[in-house]
Scaffold this motif. Structure first.
Motif, short mmCIF file in Angstrom:
data_model
loop_
_atom_site.label_atom_id
_atom_site.label_comp_id
_atom_site.label_asym_id
_atom_site.label_seq_id
_atom_site.Cartn_x
_atom_site.Cartn_y
_atom_site.Cartn_z
N UNK A 1 -5.45 4.19 0.35
CA UNK A 1 -4.31 5.01 0.82
C UNK A 1 -4.03 6.41 0.03
N UNK A 2 -3.07 7.09 0.36
CA UNK A 2 -2.95 8.29 -0.49
C UNK A 2 -1.49 9.02 -0.01
N UNK A 3 -1.10 10.17 -0.53
CA UNK A 3 0.07 10.68 -0.03
C UNK A 3 -0.35 12.28 -0.07
N UNK A 4 0.02 12.85 0.83
CA UNK A 4 -0.35 14.37 1.05
C UNK A 4 0.89 14.98 1.39
N UNK A 5 1.06 16.24 0.84
CA UNK A 5 2.11 17.11 1.14
C UNK A 5 2.02 17.58 2.55
N UNK A 6 3.41 17.45 3.19
CA UNK A 6 3.46 17.57 4.78
C UNK A 6 3.07 19.18 4.98
N UNK A 7 3.13 19.81 4.00
CA UNK A 7 2.88 21.40 4.37
C UNK A 7 1.46 21.68 4.00
N UNK A 8 0.54 20.61 3.70
CA UNK A 8 -0.74 21.12 3.26
C UNK A 8 -1.34 20.62 4.51
N UNK B 1 -1.02 8.22 9.50
CA UNK B 1 0.21 8.32 8.82
C UNK B 1 0.91 7.05 8.94
N UNK B 2 1.37 6.43 8.01
CA UNK B 2 2.26 5.12 8.06
C UNK B 2 3.73 5.27 7.43
N UNK C 1 -7.34 13.25 8.38
CA UNK C 1 -7.18 12.75 9.51
C UNK C 1 -8.49 12.76 10.17
N UNK C 2 -9.23 13.84 9.95
CA UNK C 2 -10.92 13.74 10.30
C UNK C 2 -11.52 12.58 9.75
N UNK D 1 6.13 13.95 1.09
CA UNK D 1 4.76 13.55 1.44
C UNK D 1 4.57 12.65 2.42
N UNK D 2 3.42 13.15 3.08
CA UNK D 2 3.09 11.92 4.23
C UNK D 2 2.18 11.05 3.50
N UNK D 3 2.47 9.54 3.60
CA UNK D 3 1.50 8.62 3.14
C UNK D 3 0.57 8.14 4.43
N UNK D 4 -0.66 8.09 4.14
CA UNK D 4 -1.80 8.10 4.92
C UNK D 4 -2.67 6.79 4.40
N UNK D 5 -3.36 6.10 5.44
CA UNK D 5 -4.00 4.83 5.04
C UNK D 5 -5.08 4.95 5.92
N UNK D 6 -6.46 4.32 5.56
CA UNK D 6 -7.58 4.08 6.29
C UNK D 6 -7.79 2.74 6.15
N UNK D 7 -7.94 1.74 6.90
CA UNK D 7 -8.36 0.13 6.95
C UNK D 7 -10.14 0.40 6.79
#
Length: 173
Positions: free
Chosen positions: A129-136, A150-151, A144-145, A165-171
């Motif tokens: 998981x990570x967090x990325x600024x919504x404007x980036x 997003x979760x 996403x690629x 920040x949008x928190x995103x994860x990859x299973x």
């Protein structure tokens, strides 16, 4: 250009880590933040005592990408209690992937991301998981690629400004 190589960061590399950290954060975010807020953030977040504590934390790992003798990007991953938010023992956090702007588009970020995945697989983590600024948007597209979704969201404070920040994860399994 020589082939890119990744090395683990030790205390002996702290000044290089400090410089690449300051340079890449400034390049990425200075256009959207006040000079005063940026200066304060860079001084606090990349101080030698703070970086020393992070490097000495057994649940955090840093890596630098080199183009011949020049540091061009870096990665910080966190496990367990070192994670900034979730602190899930079955997950690894990518806290930072930053690349010097002149190396954007040259697969340096992908190389760092693949290093994080390699570590996650070695440690048998369930997800990253990570967090990325919504404007980036560049970073959001990159993650996403690479299969992240997003979760959640959280607030990142830079000076007096609250940023989302949008928190995103990859299973992974």
């Amino acid at each position: 250009m020589e082939k890119m190589r990744i090395s683990s960061v030790s205390i002996a590399d702290i000044e290089i880590l400090q410089q690449i950290g300051k340079d890449t954060f400034f390049e990425t975010f200075s256009a959207n933040n006040s000079e005063e807020d940026m200066k304060k953030y860079l001084e606090n977040s990349f101080s030698i005592p703070k970086l020393t504590a992070e490097l000495n934390n057994p649940d955090s790992r840093f890596f630098i990408v080199w183009d011949d003798v020049n540091a061009v990007g870096y990665l910080k991953v966190n496990f367990g209690q070192a994670q900034t938010e979730l602190q899930d023992d079955t997950a690894i956090e990518i806290e930072r992937i930053y690349v010097k702007s002149e190396y954007h588009g040259q697969k340096v970020g992908q190389l760092l991301y693949e290093k994080a995945l390699e570590i996650a697989e070695q440690e048998q983590m369930k997800y990253v998981w990570l967090a990325v600024w919504e404007e980036n948007q560049r970073a959001t597209r990159f993650y996403t690629k690479n299969g992240f979704v997003a979760f959640d969201k959280h607030i990142f404070r830079l000076g007096d400004e609250e940023q989302t920040d949008i928190m995103m994860k990859k299973e992974l399994r």
